[in-house]
Design a protein around this motif. Structure first.
Motif, PDB file in Angstrom:
ATOM      1  N   ALA A 157       8.013  -4.048   4.809  1.00  0.00           N
ATOM      2  CA  ALA A 157       6.662  -4.602   4.921  1.00  0.00           C
ATOM      3  C   ALA A 157       6.688  -6.111   4.724  1.00  0.00           C
ATOM      4  CB  ALA A 157       5.732  -3.946   3.899  1.00  0.00           C
ATOM      5  N   GLY A 217       0.770  -1.232   0.000  1.00  0.00           N
ATOM      6  CA  GLY A 217       0.000   0.000   0.000  1.00  0.00           C
ATOM      7  C   GLY A 217       0.802   1.284   0.000  1.00  0.00           C
ATOM      8  N   ARG A 271      -3.063  -5.613   7.225  1.00  0.00           N
ATOM      9  CA  ARG A 271      -3.831  -5.758   5.982  1.00  0.00           C
ATOM     10  C   ARG A 271      -3.247  -6.842   5.086  1.00  0.00           C
ATOM     11  NH1 ARG A 271      -3.799  -4.564   0.845  1.00  0.00           N
ATOM     12  NH2 ARG A 271      -1.701  -3.653   0.949  1.00  0.00           N
ATOM     13  N   GLU A 313       0.888   6.786  10.761  1.00  0.00           N
ATOM     14  CA  GLU A 313       0.245   7.226   9.521  1.00  0.00           C
ATOM     15  C   GLU A 313       0.782   8.562   9.018  1.00  0.00           C
ATOM     16  OE1 GLU A 313      -1.647   5.298   7.843  1.00  0.00           O
ATOM     17  OE2 GLU A 313      -1.896   3.738   9.370  1.00  0.00           O
ATOM     18  N   GLU A 365      -0.658  -1.647   7.864  1.00  0.00           N
ATOM     19  CA  GLU A 365      -0.377  -2.221   6.557  1.00  0.00           C
ATOM     20  C   GLU A 365       0.018  -3.690   6.681  1.00  0.00           C
ATOM     21  OE1 GLU A 365       0.411  -2.548   2.368  1.00  0.00           O
ATOM     22  OE2 GLU A 365      -0.987  -1.463   3.662  1.00  0.00           O
TER      23      GLU A 365
END
Length: 363
Positions: A98, A64, A74, A132, A71
């Motif tokens: 990530a 993302g 997700r 964020e 993230e």
């Protein structure tokens, strides 16, 4: 006690992407590729073809764009209970981190496939999480370093020049941080006294970049890998990662906590942030003016940042300086320094850099 850590296997050179299926197949028979849309378009087809030829089942997940705890949640949820044996993390530092975060959830092996040489995330076992607003949140760890790092330099040279420059900045600083960690009796990323090889690699990184950064950047401008590119990429991706994990960190990387907390600076590349922070640390070390002039000339010649304005903060306020200094000294690596340092010392160094007039004597 000393501890040395490293990736299981490192492969670099033009066209090495075509080995991805064979190499991942050594690690498992099921894999997930984590990449954003641009990177998937760049390498996704070749990864899929290579895995298919090697009998590795591949699934793709779209990254993302920001490395946050949400993230990783997700990405993990998108697998729907599947547990691939290998996470192939492709792209830049954010996506590779990530992928590490997802692999940590799965207990999977990590195969790093950098498409840029902007930092040493591909080799390390740590991954950085942000909130964020891109403020540094925490640093988490894999149980071990990536099992595979595969670096196709024909892909690397097609990335934007600024990303290659950021990798140079990230690697350049490791010699100075490892030296301070050793001088202060600090611990490396594995929690041990730094082994000598960490210091040797850190020094080799610095010498390589001083010798080869300029011709390598010229080759990147041409989009053609050559021997200078190969040397610099090995230094920025492999040596730099080994140097910081085994040699230890200091003020330079601690400053990312403070710099990322200022909105105008939060989006600047990690490698450029730490390159600037190296100038601050050198002033705190009271390096002589001739050394600082030489280092500044190198910065100017390559385009590395010499002040906060070069990172995007045109007119720092007193509050900006104070916040950066305060958060920097709260970072655990800030203790790896051979003298006592107060927030005012950092503020004076930053102000001096922002007001420099061609030379860099002591702040």
């Amino acid at each position: 006690m000393i501890i040395f850590g490293s990736p299981g296997r490192y492969i670099q050179g033009p066209g090495t992407l075509d080995r991805i299926g064979e190499e991942v197949g050594r690690l498992g028979k099921s894999a997930v590729l984590v990449a954003d849309a641009v990177v998937d378009g760049l390498v996704g087809g070749r990864v899929a073809a290579g895995c298919d030829a090697a009998g590795v089942t591949l699934r793709k997940l779209a990254f993302g764009g920001e490395i946050t705890p949400g993230e990783i949640d997700r990405l993990h949820g998108a697998l729907g209970g599947e547990r691939p044996e290998v996470v192939i993390a492709a792209g830049g530092g954010k996506c590779i981190d990530a992928g590490k975060g997802l692999a940590a959830r799965l207990g999977a092996e990590v195969a790093s496939l950098p498409t840029v040489a902007s930092n040493d995330a591909p080799t390390s076992h740590v991954y950085v999480l942000y909130d964020e607003d891109h403020r540094l949140l925490r640093v988490d760890r894999l149980p071990r370093n990536p099992a595979l790092v595969l670096v196709d330099t024909a892909v690397i040279v097609r990335a934007p020049r600024i990303l290659f420059l950021a990798g140079i900045g990230d690697a350049l600083v490791k010699s100075f941080e490892a030296a301070q960690c050793a001088l202060s009796g600090g611990r490396n990323i594995f929690g041990s006294r730094p082994p000598q090889v960490g210091l040797v690699l850190a020094d080799a990184c610095y010498r390589c970049l001083r010798d080869h950064a300029a011709p390598a950047l010229a080759a990147v401008d041409r989009g053609e890998p050559d021997e200078a590119v190969e040397r610099v990429v090995e230094a920025t991706v492999l040596w730099s990662g080994l140097a910081f994990e085994n040699g230890g960190l200091s003020i330079v990387h601690s400053m990312t906590r403070g710099l990322s907390a200022v909105p105008a600076l939060a989006g600047s590349l990690h490698g450029l942030q730490v390159a600037y922070a190296l100038l601050v640390q050198c002033l705190l070390e009271e390096r002589d003016p001739a050394f600082m002039d030489d280092l500044l000339a190198f910065y100017r010649g390559t385009g590395l940042p010499c002040g906060l304005a070069d990172l995007g903060l045109e007119a720092p306020s007193d509050a900006d300086y104070a916040l950066i200094a305060e958060l920097t000294l709260q970072a655990p690596h800030a203790r790896n320094f051979d003298r006592d340092t107060a927030p005012g010392d950092l503020v004076r160094a930053m102000r001096f850099l922002d007001g420099r007039a061609g030379t860099l004597p002591r702040p």
